[in-house]
Design a protein around this motif. Structure first.
Motif, mmCIF file in Angstrom:
data_model
loop_
_atom_site.group_PDB
_atom_site.id
_atom_site.type_symbol
_atom_site.label_atom_id
_atom_site.label_comp_id
_atom_site.label_asym_id
_atom_site.label_seq_id
_atom_site.Cartn_x
_atom_site.Cartn_y
_atom_site.Cartn_z
ATOM 1 N N ILE A 85 0.836 -1.207 0.000
ATOM 2 C CA ILE A 85 0.000 0.000 0.000
ATOM 3 C C ILE A 85 0.869 1.255 0.000
ATOM 4 C CG2 ILE A 85 -1.642 1.353 1.373
ATOM 5 C CD1 ILE A 85 -2.854 -1.351 2.276
ATOM 6 N N ASP A 86 1.920 1.251 0.842
ATOM 7 C CA ASP A 86 2.832 2.401 0.901
ATOM 8 C C ASP A 86 3.509 2.628 -0.452
ATOM 9 O OD1 ASP A 86 2.208 2.788 3.535
ATOM 10 O OD2 ASP A 86 3.962 1.708 4.315
ATOM 11 N N ALA A 87 3.912 1.528 -1.108
ATOM 12 C CA ALA A 87 4.585 1.642 -2.408
ATOM 13 C C ALA A 87 3.643 2.205 -3.473
ATOM 14 C CB ALA A 87 5.118 0.280 -2.845
ATOM 15 N N GLY A 93 1.948 9.189 -6.127
ATOM 16 C CA GLY A 93 2.426 10.536 -5.872
ATOM 17 C C GLY A 93 3.485 11.001 -6.846
ATOM 18 N N GLY A 94 3.859 10.140 -7.800
ATOM 19 C CA GLY A 94 4.818 10.539 -8.828
ATOM 20 C C GLY A 94 6.237 10.062 -8.604
ATOM 21 N N ASP A 95 6.454 9.234 -7.554
ATOM 22 C CA ASP A 95 7.799 8.696 -7.310
ATOM 23 C C ASP A 95 7.942 7.382 -8.068
ATOM 24 O OD1 ASP A 95 10.245 7.888 -6.435
ATOM 25 O OD2 ASP A 95 9.695 7.669 -4.311
ATOM 26 N N PHE A 96 8.463 7.455 -9.300
ATOM 27 C CA PHE A 96 8.569 6.258 -10.144
ATOM 28 C C PHE A 96 9.832 5.451 -9.863
ATOM 29 C CE2 PHE A 96 6.121 9.391 -12.755
ATOM 30 C CZ PHE A 96 4.902 8.752 -12.633
ATOM 31 N N PHE A 115 4.782 -5.123 -10.151
ATOM 32 C CA PHE A 115 4.758 -3.732 -9.674
ATOM 33 C C PHE A 115 5.992 -2.983 -10.153
ATOM 34 C CE2 PHE A 115 5.904 -0.420 -6.709
ATOM 35 C CZ PHE A 115 4.711 0.255 -6.471
ATOM 36 N N ASN A 116 7.152 -3.616 -10.041
ATOM 37 C CA ASN A 116 8.405 -2.974 -10.457
ATOM 38 C C ASN A 116 8.432 -2.719 -11.961
ATOM 39 O OD1 ASN A 116 9.219 -3.075 -7.804
ATOM 40 N ND2 ASN A 116 10.423 -4.931 -8.045
#
Length: 354
Positions: A85-87, A93-96, A115-116
């Motif tokens: 969930i945090d990831a 939020g835009g942190d790719f 996910f990665n």
């Protein structure tokens, strides 16, 4: 299908095993606790003989011990879910650069890998979007600034006729460049929005290529470029207008990068149920680093943007060929030339009209 079924069974087995272990631990701890209570005399013989009381005590002990055991076990399982969930929140939020490293159960490892991969793809799209905006802004701003500058100079009454004509020619040239860019952006938007090819009909592609060569003959004459067109008559099912744009783009590109007194060759041959069409020039060529990017939007090997063009022509060509179920590849050797090779489905070879 088998892999998906195995995955479902594996995950079900993992949770079933977890529930079984929790149940087993609860029963063992309860049994040990009851035994110790009996050994130390807390449970006397009267209580042990009273079935209802013993059952009630055992039930309360099982509930309490089971709750504690389940809470401890679920904390470990929920920790992985909270990490996920945090990831996803960081990614949203835009942190790719966010990555997951979950290894157990095996399905969580697959979830991490997917996910990665998604984060990599989104990061790549973001880079492309930024590059697109930067290049698009540059390509539009340059001719507009140029037109504005020369328009201001033309207000000077002391300009000679020759200077005025020279500046007007530049304004006309920059206006043409701006119009071409707008036209190419619209064409790209149109072909990118298409997933199904419309307006398909069989037509003579060889004849169409010969007509394109004639249309650009004046351009080739200005640079004293010779062209060899070994083109036969093949019937191709496709959108005639779109493919006409392909040939014009590839020929114009070859003329642009071929030096004076250079050579261009267009050839065609049957390749099983397809036709192979090749456009070859003997220009400066494309560097090995630039070759994988030739079909990218707004990409130009000349980073100074001094050469004519806006880096959209080959992107449009690539998309049109894809819509026709074909492929296009680019091969080049620096200082020796560039070759574009296209493969298109062909209906049949037409009889010669000569």
């Amino acid at each position: 299908m088998i892999k998906r079924l195995t995955g479902k069974i594996g995950l079900s087995l993992y949770f079933s095993l977890a529930v079984f272990i929790i149940f087993l631990i609860t029963v063992l701890i309860t049994g040990i606790l009851v035994y110790l209570l009996m050994v130390f005399g807390v449970l006397n013989e009267r209580i042990i003989q009273d079935f209802k009381v013993l059952t009630f005590i055992t039930l309360i002990a099982c509930i309490m011990i089971g709750t504690v055991t389940s809470g401890l076990a679920s904390r470990r399982m929920l920790k992985s879910i909270r990490t996920f969930i945090d990831a996803t929140n960081q990614l949203a939020g835009g942190d790719f650069t966010t990555r997951l490293r979950l290894n157990n159960p095996p399905e969580f490892k697959i979830l991490s890998a997917n996910f990665n991969r998604m984060a990599d793809e989104l990061g790549g799209i973001e880079i492309l979007r930024t590059d697109f905006i930067n290049n698009f802004s540059h390509e539009f701003r340059t001719p507009i600034v140029s037109i504005k500058g020369f328009a201001e100079i033309l207000k000077d009454d002391e300009l000679s006729k020759e200077e005025r004509n020279e500046y007007l020619d530049i304004v006309i040239e920059e206006s043409t460049r701006l119009a071409a860019l707008a036209s190419n952006v619209l064409s790209l938007s149109k072909v990118e929005a298409q997933t199904i090819l419309t307006g398909r009909e069989p037509f003579n592609v060889g004849e169409q290529i010969r007509q394109c060569v004639l249309l650009l003959h004046t351009k080739m004459e200005k640079k004293h470029i010779s062209i060899t067109a070994n083109v036969q008559d093949y019937e191709v099912p496709g959108n005639k207008e779109m493919l006409n744009q392909v040939w014009l783009n590839l020929l114009d590109n070859a003329i642009k990068f071929t030096p004076e007194h250079g050579e261009i060759e267009v050839s065609m041959r049957q390749a099983e149920d397809k036709i192979e069409i090749t456009f070859r020039d003997n220009g400066a060529g494309i560097s090995a680093a630039a070759l994988p990017k030739v079909f990218d939007k707004f990409y130009q090997q000349d980073t100074s943007h001094s050469a004519a063009g806006n880096g959209l022509g080959l992107t449009i060509v690539h998309k049109i060929i894809q819509l026709h179920g074909g492929t296009i590849t680019c091969g080049s050797v620096p200082m020796q030339g560039t070759t574009f090779t296209l493969l298109l489905p062909a209906s049949k070879k037409l009889p010669s009209t000569k």
